[in-house]
Write an enzyme that holds these catalytic residues in place. Sequence first.
Site, PDB file in Angstrom:
ATOM      1  N   PHE A   9     -18.990  -3.938   9.506  1.00 18.07           N
ATOM      2  CA  PHE A   9     -18.128  -2.842   9.967  1.00 18.07           C
ATOM      3  C   PHE A   9     -18.908  -1.791  10.756  1.00 18.07           C
ATOM      4  O   PHE A   9     -18.516  -0.637  10.807  1.00 18.07           O
ATOM      5  CB  PHE A   9     -17.356  -2.212   8.788  1.00 18.07           C
ATOM      6  CG  PHE A   9     -15.988  -2.822   8.633  1.00 18.07           C
ATOM      7  CD1 PHE A   9     -15.859  -4.170   8.355  1.00 18.07           C
ATOM      8  CD2 PHE A   9     -14.831  -2.071   8.794  1.00 18.07           C
ATOM      9  CE1 PHE A   9     -14.609  -4.762   8.240  1.00 18.07           C
ATOM     10  CE2 PHE A   9     -13.574  -2.653   8.681  1.00 18.07           C
ATOM     11  CZ  PHE A   9     -13.468  -3.997   8.399  1.00 18.07           C
ATOM     12  N   THR A  57       0.869  -1.188   0.000  1.00 22.35           N
ATOM     13  CA  THR A  57       0.000   0.000   0.000  1.00 22.35           C
ATOM     14  C   THR A  57       0.901   1.232   0.000  1.00 22.35           C
ATOM     15  O   THR A  57       1.681   1.422   0.935  1.00 22.35           O
ATOM     16  CB  THR A  57      -0.896  -0.012   1.248  1.00 22.35           C
ATOM     17  OG1 THR A  57      -1.629  -1.239   1.253  1.00 22.35           O
ATOM     18  CG2 THR A  57      -1.856   1.167   1.244  1.00 22.35           C
ATOM     19  N   CYS A  97      -2.458  -1.739   9.180  1.00 21.18           N
ATOM     20  CA  CYS A  97      -2.936  -1.090   7.949  1.00 21.18           C
ATOM     21  C   CYS A  97      -3.764   0.166   8.195  1.00 21.18           C
ATOM     22  O   CYS A  97      -3.282   1.263   7.926  1.00 21.18           O
ATOM     23  CB  CYS A  97      -3.709  -2.086   7.093  1.00 21.18           C
ATOM     24  SG  CYS A  97      -2.636  -3.352   6.371  1.00 21.18           S
ATOM     25  N   LYS A 125      -6.894  -8.037  16.191  1.00 22.33           N
ATOM     26  CA  LYS A 125      -8.168  -8.675  15.829  1.00 22.33           C
ATOM     27  C   LYS A 125      -8.025 -10.168  16.074  1.00 22.33           C
ATOM     28  O   LYS A 125      -6.902 -10.675  16.159  1.00 22.33           O
ATOM     29  CB  LYS A 125      -8.514  -8.386  14.362  1.00 22.33           C
ATOM     30  CG  LYS A 125      -7.544  -9.056  13.400  1.00 22.33           C
ATOM     31  CD  LYS A 125      -7.711  -8.738  11.951  1.00 22.33           C
ATOM     32  CE  LYS A 125      -9.001  -8.993  11.305  1.00 22.33           C
ATOM     33  NZ  LYS A 125      -8.917  -9.078   9.838  1.00 22.33           N
ATOM     34  N   ALA A 133     -19.681  -1.247  17.138  1.00 22.42           N
ATOM     35  CA  ALA A 133     -19.020  -0.278  18.021  1.00 22.42           C
ATOM     36  C   ALA A 133     -18.142  -1.033  19.009  1.00 22.42           C
ATOM     37  O   ALA A 133     -18.456  -2.151  19.406  1.00 22.42           O
ATOM     38  CB  ALA A 133     -20.070   0.535  18.761  1.00 22.42           C
TER      39      ALA A 133
HETATM   40  P1  NAD Z   1       5.330  -7.036   7.153  1.00 25.46           P
HETATM   41  O1  NAD Z   1       6.114  -6.086   7.969  1.00 25.46           O
HETATM   42  O2  NAD Z   1       4.685  -8.228   7.798  1.00 25.46           O
HETATM   43  O3  NAD Z   1       6.256  -7.608   5.973  1.00 25.46           O
HETATM   44  C1  NAD Z   1       7.159  -6.852   5.234  1.00 25.46           C
HETATM   45  C2  NAD Z   1       8.336  -7.761   4.884  1.00 25.46           C
HETATM   46  O4  NAD Z   1       9.187  -7.102   3.956  1.00 25.46           O
HETATM   47  C3  NAD Z   1       9.206  -8.112   6.092  1.00 25.46           C
HETATM   48  O5  NAD Z   1       9.316  -9.516   6.198  1.00 25.46           O
HETATM   49  C4  NAD Z   1      10.556  -7.456   5.778  1.00 25.46           C
HETATM   50  O6  NAD Z   1      11.664  -8.187   6.279  1.00 25.46           O
HETATM   51  C5  NAD Z   1      10.532  -7.467   4.262  1.00 25.46           C
HETATM   52  N1  NAD Z   1      11.453  -6.527   3.619  1.00 25.46           N
HETATM   53  C6  NAD Z   1      11.730  -5.239   3.957  1.00 25.46           C
HETATM   54  N2  NAD Z   1      12.624  -4.716   3.093  1.00 25.46           N
HETATM   55  C7  NAD Z   1      12.911  -5.675   2.186  1.00 25.46           C
HETATM   56  C8  NAD Z   1      13.757  -5.742   1.048  1.00 25.46           C
HETATM   57  N3  NAD Z   1      14.465  -4.685   0.648  1.00 25.46           N
HETATM   58  N4  NAD Z   1      13.826  -6.908   0.359  1.00 25.46           N
HETATM   59  C9  NAD Z   1      13.108  -7.974   0.746  1.00 25.46           C
HETATM   60  N5  NAD Z   1      12.295  -7.975   1.820  1.00 25.46           N
HETATM   61  C10 NAD Z   1      12.187  -6.841   2.532  1.00 25.46           C
HETATM   62  O7  NAD Z   1       4.233  -6.151   6.412  1.00 25.46           O
HETATM   63  P2  NAD Z   1       2.850  -6.663   5.737  1.00 25.46           P
HETATM   64  O8  NAD Z   1       1.762  -6.624   6.743  1.00 25.46           O
HETATM   65  O9  NAD Z   1       3.112  -7.906   4.985  1.00 25.46           O
HETATM   66  O10 NAD Z   1       2.577  -5.463   4.735  1.00 25.46           O
HETATM   67  C11 NAD Z   1       3.290  -5.308   3.532  1.00 25.46           C
HETATM   68  C12 NAD Z   1       2.571  -4.301   2.673  1.00 25.46           C
HETATM   69  O11 NAD Z   1       1.291  -4.805   2.323  1.00 25.46           O
HETATM   70  C13 NAD Z   1       2.283  -2.961   3.350  1.00 25.46           C
HETATM   71  O12 NAD Z   1       2.365  -1.937   2.411  1.00 25.46           O
HETATM   72  C14 NAD Z   1       0.866  -3.121   3.825  1.00 25.46           C
HETATM   73  O13 NAD Z   1       0.216  -1.876   3.997  1.00 25.46           O
HETATM   74  C15 NAD Z   1       0.269  -3.913   2.697  1.00 25.46           C
HETATM   75  N6  NAD Z   1      -0.899  -4.708   3.038  1.00 25.46           N
HETATM   76  C16 NAD Z   1      -0.906  -5.459   4.163  1.00 25.46           C
HETATM   77  C17 NAD Z   1      -2.019  -6.203   4.483  1.00 25.46           C
HETATM   78  C18 NAD Z   1      -2.092  -6.967   5.775  1.00 25.46           C
HETATM   79  O14 NAD Z   1      -3.203  -7.367   6.147  1.00 25.46           O
HETATM   80  N7  NAD Z   1      -1.000  -7.204   6.476  1.00 25.46           N
HETATM   81  C19 NAD Z   1      -3.148  -6.189   3.632  1.00 25.46           C
HETATM   82  C20 NAD Z   1      -3.080  -5.454   2.461  1.00 25.46           C
HETATM   83  C21 NAD Z   1      -1.960  -4.693   2.169  1.00 25.46           C
END
Ligand code: NAD
Length: 437
Positions: free
Chosen positions: A253, A121, A264, A327, A256
């Site tokens: 959603f 995101t 996120c 959650k 309350a």
């Molecule tokens: P997270 O912190 O669990 O995972 C991120 C991963 O990226 C980590 O394992 C980290 O070590 C790795 N990383 C960082 N720099 C790196 C690099 N240069 N090369 C390789 N790996 C690297 O985060 P997440 O929850 O998985 O979220 C990731 C993205 O997805 C965010 O932008 C988040 O907003 C979006 N997103 C998350 C969800 C969710 O429910 N978690 C849902 C939709 C979108």
Amino acid sequence: MRISVIGCGYLGAVHAACMAKLGHEVVGIDVDEKKIKELSGAVAPFYEPGLEELLKDVQETGRLIFTTDVSAARGSDVHFICVGTPQKKGENAADLTYVDAAASALVPYLSAGELVVGKSTVPVGTAARLAEMIASSAPDVHLVWNPEFLREGHAVSDTLQPDRFVYGVEGGSEDHPAVGILDRIYATPLSAGTPRLVTDHPTAELVKTAANSFLATKISFINAMAELCEAAGADVTRLADAIGLDDRIGRKFLNAGIGFGGGCLPKDIRAFMARAGELGADQALTFLREVDAINMRRRTRVVELTRELCSGSLLGKRVTVLGAAFKPESDDVRDSPALSIAAQLQLQGAVVTVTDPKALENAARRFPELQYEADPESAVTGADALLLLTEWQEYRDLDPHLVGELVSSRHILDGRNVLDKAKWRAAGWSYRGLGRP
Ligand code: NAD
């Protein structure tokens, strides 16, 4: 197809495993050695229902490997960027250093005809910037923004059967060469009827932040109604049932409670406001400041209500918090309202014990000053007040008579409005919900 997934956290690990499940050959790449070691042994580095079984299942096919070596991305048809975009320290904006580092690390291994697909995101404008960077070093490689909508706790099914795909391609045309390639990647869910929309880069980026802002607004709306219900002696759960029957509004959603948290919604609405400011459109999103403020107020309200439950003083009172994850069905404690409340109570003199079926290790890492107890019976024994703050099924199912035998005083605060208040009151408990008389 051959796929690389850069970043194997909550999003990337699930995406990598699901792409292998769909029949592709996948390499998952992360800079975190511990995570890669666990994933290579088919161990999920975090709790997500069904993920570990899926990892075992697909690793046996030989279609899924994990490594810390980014050069393993060489030769993939499609490279998914799934790294984190946390909130910058001391600012509202998103920290894009991981996205930039992942894209730069990938560039030397790209070849003509391949796709780089962003799933993280990001603030609107990031895709255009990265596309330019990639074009200058790897011509004939297209960049697509394909935002991810998975929900933690349902991540595997949300990835295998999403409710929509959004492909943001340069120019936004269906004829863009990247569209056919992504259609092949997602052939199985597409053939099952998942809708897919092709847009330009900025629209695709905005779809994700707009969706999260809408959800956050819906939660804060009902929490604002809860504040009003408390002032007027009304019941917000019945109010939500009644307005939710209008299908223009919908019941989802509209629960309350103690508000939203996680990795996120909070950081995404803040990054959205920050980006709007940079674009000179900050007025359009000032309402999100109120959404954030209503959300944070819930946490303070729970502290006040707990003080009321404890006869006006928290000093030395034993408070047990049921739930630490942001959650249920997740061990994610990023910006968890439950933990934030637990920490505030402790600061105000309560002796707080936190229990959770999955998230205690993560919680203890974030708030080492709190006391943790894995066994729920031991956690509630001797408590002056119970706070249900994460609605795990096992807490919803608690028997008020049995728990009543263990606590020192029968006081319960239902931070998610999920308990049957009549049943708890009949068992001799003083019950408080949020926005309920
Ligand atoms: P997270 O912190 O669990 O995972 C991120 C991963 O990226 C980590 O394992 C980290 O070590 C790795 N990383 C960082 N720099 C790196 C690099 N240069 N090369 C390789 N790996 C690297 O985060 P997440 O929850 O998985 O979220 C990731 C993205 O997805 C965010 O932008 C988040 O907003 C979006 N997103 C998350 C969800 C969710 O429910 N978690 C849902 C939709 C979108």
